[in-house]
Design a protein around this motif. Structure first.
Motif, PDB file in Angstrom:
ATOM      1  N   VAL A 166      32.564  42.688  49.314  1.00  0.00           N
ATOM      2  CA  VAL A 166      33.661  41.814  49.267  1.00  0.00           C
ATOM      3  C   VAL A 166      33.780  40.674  48.103  1.00  0.00           C
ATOM      4  O   VAL A 166      32.728  40.037  47.838  1.00  0.00           O
ATOM      5  CB  VAL A 166      33.660  41.389  50.795  1.00  0.00           C
ATOM      6  N   VAL A 167      34.713  40.726  47.465  1.00  0.00           N
ATOM      7  CA  VAL A 167      34.748  39.563  46.368  1.00  0.00           C
ATOM      8  C   VAL A 167      36.198  38.739  46.868  1.00  0.00           C
ATOM      9  O   VAL A 167      37.297  39.215  47.212  1.00  0.00           O
ATOM     10  CB  VAL A 167      35.129  40.089  44.979  1.00  0.00           C
ATOM     11  N   GLN A 168      35.859  37.291  46.852  1.00  0.00           N
ATOM     12  CA  GLN A 168      36.817  36.362  47.320  1.00  0.00           C
ATOM     13  C   GLN A 168      37.232  35.496  46.253  1.00  0.00           C
ATOM     14  O   GLN A 168      36.685  34.589  45.956  1.00  0.00           O
ATOM     15  CB  GLN A 168      36.322  35.805  48.497  1.00  0.00           C
ATOM     16  N   PRO A 169      38.462  35.682  45.602  1.00  0.00           N
ATOM     17  CA  PRO A 169      38.858  34.871  44.380  1.00  0.00           C
ATOM     18  C   PRO A 169      38.912  33.403  44.883  1.00  0.00           C
ATOM     19  O   PRO A 169      38.868  32.485  44.045  1.00  0.00           O
ATOM     20  CB  PRO A 169      39.716  35.546  44.064  1.00  0.00           C
ATOM     21  N   GLY A 170      39.327  33.182  46.053  1.00  0.00           N
ATOM     22  CA  GLY A 170      39.559  31.825  46.457  1.00  0.00           C
ATOM     23  C   GLY A 170      40.879  31.190  46.058  1.00  0.00           C
ATOM     24  O   GLY A 170      41.671  32.168  45.556  1.00  0.00           O
ATOM     25  N   ALA A 171      41.180  29.781  45.957  1.00  0.00           N
ATOM     26  CA  ALA A 171      42.538  29.318  45.824  1.00  0.00           C
ATOM     27  C   ALA A 171      42.843  29.048  44.462  1.00  0.00           C
ATOM     28  O   ALA A 171      43.977  28.845  44.147  1.00  0.00           O
ATOM     29  CB  ALA A 171      42.815  28.372  46.781  1.00  0.00           C
ATOM     30  N   LEU A 180      41.594  45.450  28.656  1.00  0.00           N
ATOM     31  CA  LEU A 180      41.151  45.564  30.080  1.00  0.00           C
ATOM     32  C   LEU A 180      40.618  44.257  30.944  1.00  0.00           C
ATOM     33  O   LEU A 180      39.901  44.177  31.923  1.00  0.00           O
ATOM     34  CB  LEU A 180      40.092  46.572  30.485  1.00  0.00           C
ATOM     35  N   ARG A 181      40.910  43.130  29.912  1.00  0.00           N
ATOM     36  CA  ARG A 181      40.780  41.919  30.623  1.00  0.00           C
ATOM     37  C   ARG A 181      42.077  40.732  30.516  1.00  0.00           C
ATOM     38  O   ARG A 181      42.825  41.088  29.540  1.00  0.00           O
ATOM     39  CB  ARG A 181      39.570  41.297  29.869  1.00  0.00           C
ATOM     40  N   CYS A 182      41.821  39.920  31.373  1.00  0.00           N
ATOM     41  CA  CYS A 182      43.026  38.766  31.105  1.00  0.00           C
ATOM     42  C   CYS A 182      42.664  37.853  30.175  1.00  0.00           C
ATOM     43  O   CYS A 182      41.484  37.350  30.053  1.00  0.00           O
ATOM     44  CB  CYS A 182      43.304  38.167  32.430  1.00  0.00           C
ATOM     45  N   ASP A 226      38.489  31.725  35.858  1.00  0.00           N
ATOM     46  CA  ASP A 226      38.752  31.542  37.456  1.00  0.00           C
ATOM     47  C   ASP A 226      37.968  32.819  37.861  1.00  0.00           C
ATOM     48  O   ASP A 226      38.400  33.159  39.161  1.00  0.00           O
ATOM     49  CB  ASP A 226      40.148  31.469  37.692  1.00  0.00           C
ATOM     50  N   GLY A 227      37.370  33.788  37.494  1.00  0.00           N
ATOM     51  CA  GLY A 227      36.423  34.820  38.042  1.00  0.00           C
ATOM     52  C   GLY A 227      37.309  35.978  38.220  1.00  0.00           C
ATOM     53  O   GLY A 227      37.105  37.043  38.768  1.00  0.00           O
ATOM     54  N   VAL A 228      38.633  36.181  37.667  1.00  0.00           N
ATOM     55  CA  VAL A 228      39.524  37.177  38.060  1.00  0.00           C
ATOM     56  C   VAL A 228      39.019  38.609  37.029  1.00  0.00           C
ATOM     57  O   VAL A 228      39.126  39.599  37.399  1.00  0.00           O
ATOM     58  CB  VAL A 228      40.859  37.012  37.670  1.00  0.00           C
ATOM     59  N   ASN A 229      38.512  38.261  35.973  1.00  0.00           N
ATOM     60  CA  ASN A 229      37.965  39.017  34.702  1.00  0.00           C
ATOM     61  C   ASN A 229      36.778  39.993  35.478  1.00  0.00           C
ATOM     62  O   ASN A 229      36.680  41.129  35.373  1.00  0.00           O
ATOM     63  CB  ASN A 229      37.868  38.462  33.721  1.00  0.00           C
TER      64      ASN A 229
END
Length: 210
Positions: A36-41, A58-60, A65-68
């Motif tokens: 489980v990954v939880q990106p948070g707010a 394949l990356r932002c 913020d951990g999304v990549n």
């Protein structure tokens, strides 16, 4: 074999997290890894700059913020489970940010998600579950993923943390979803050499002007 679940709730140990633990128990019992990954707010919204798509990275471009890291985990996974609380009859704001960037960066160019197993769950106090559940499914539906369901829509009720576990039917739906996801992941893995996946090609992107 691995399934990655994205917990779209900004709350730690809330109903969304507790429902995902029900899924974890079934997935791991079937011999499939579950994370489980939880990106948070504090995640950024997609800016529609299309740098990820145009450059094929394949990356932002936003990398703070951990999304990549979530994008990479999903690329490597065999299955993806999207789980969100219901916010005003839709997915949570931070989950929307993650979904937009995840599927634009790694799905709309060289699609990294075709033929991966996909599924969805949502938690809510009272109403808006159906629209949220189908919104989550729609994000994967256009990625050529293999969508897996349970014996009812992936919706479980609860307001305060822990109340979702009192929704007996919702918990049973989540457990069955976990079993079905693990089974499909194993089926696809076992047949990948004997039943080749259909070829996937770029779709022709058009709009109503040209």
């Amino acid at each position: 074999m691995k399934i990655v679940a994205i917990n779209g709730s900004p709350r730690k140990d809330g109903n969304n997290a507790q429902l995902l633990e029900v899924v974890r128990k079934e997935v791991e019992a079937a011999g499939v890894e579950f994370e489980v990954v939880q990106p948070g707010a504090n995640v950024h919204p997609c800016m529609a700059c299309y740098q990820c798509l145009n450059k094929g990275t394949l990356r932002c471009v936003m990398d703070d913020d951990g999304v990549n890291e979530i994008i990479q985990k999903c690329i490597e996974a065999d299955g993806i489970l999207l789980a969100s609380p219901v916010y005003h009859s839709g997915i949570s704001g931070n989950m929307k940010c993650v979904i937009d960037r995840l599927f634009l960066a790694a799905g709309c160019g060289e699609n990294q998600f075709h033929h991966k197993v996909g599924a969805a769950l949502c938690t809510l106090r009272r109403s808006g579950g159906s629209t949220t559940y189908h919104e989550l499914l729609a994000a994967m539906d256009c990625m050529e993923m293999v969508l897996v369901t349970s014996d009812y829509w992936g919706i479980a009720h609860g307001a305060d943390a822990g109340e979702v576990l009192q929704d007996t039917e919702g918990v049973e739906v989540a457990a069955k979803l976990g079993r079905n996801m693990a089974w499909m992941v194993k089926v696809l893995n076992a047949t990948k050499d004997t039943i080749p996946a259909p070829e996937t090609v770029h779709r022709t992107m058009t709009n109503f002007i040209r």
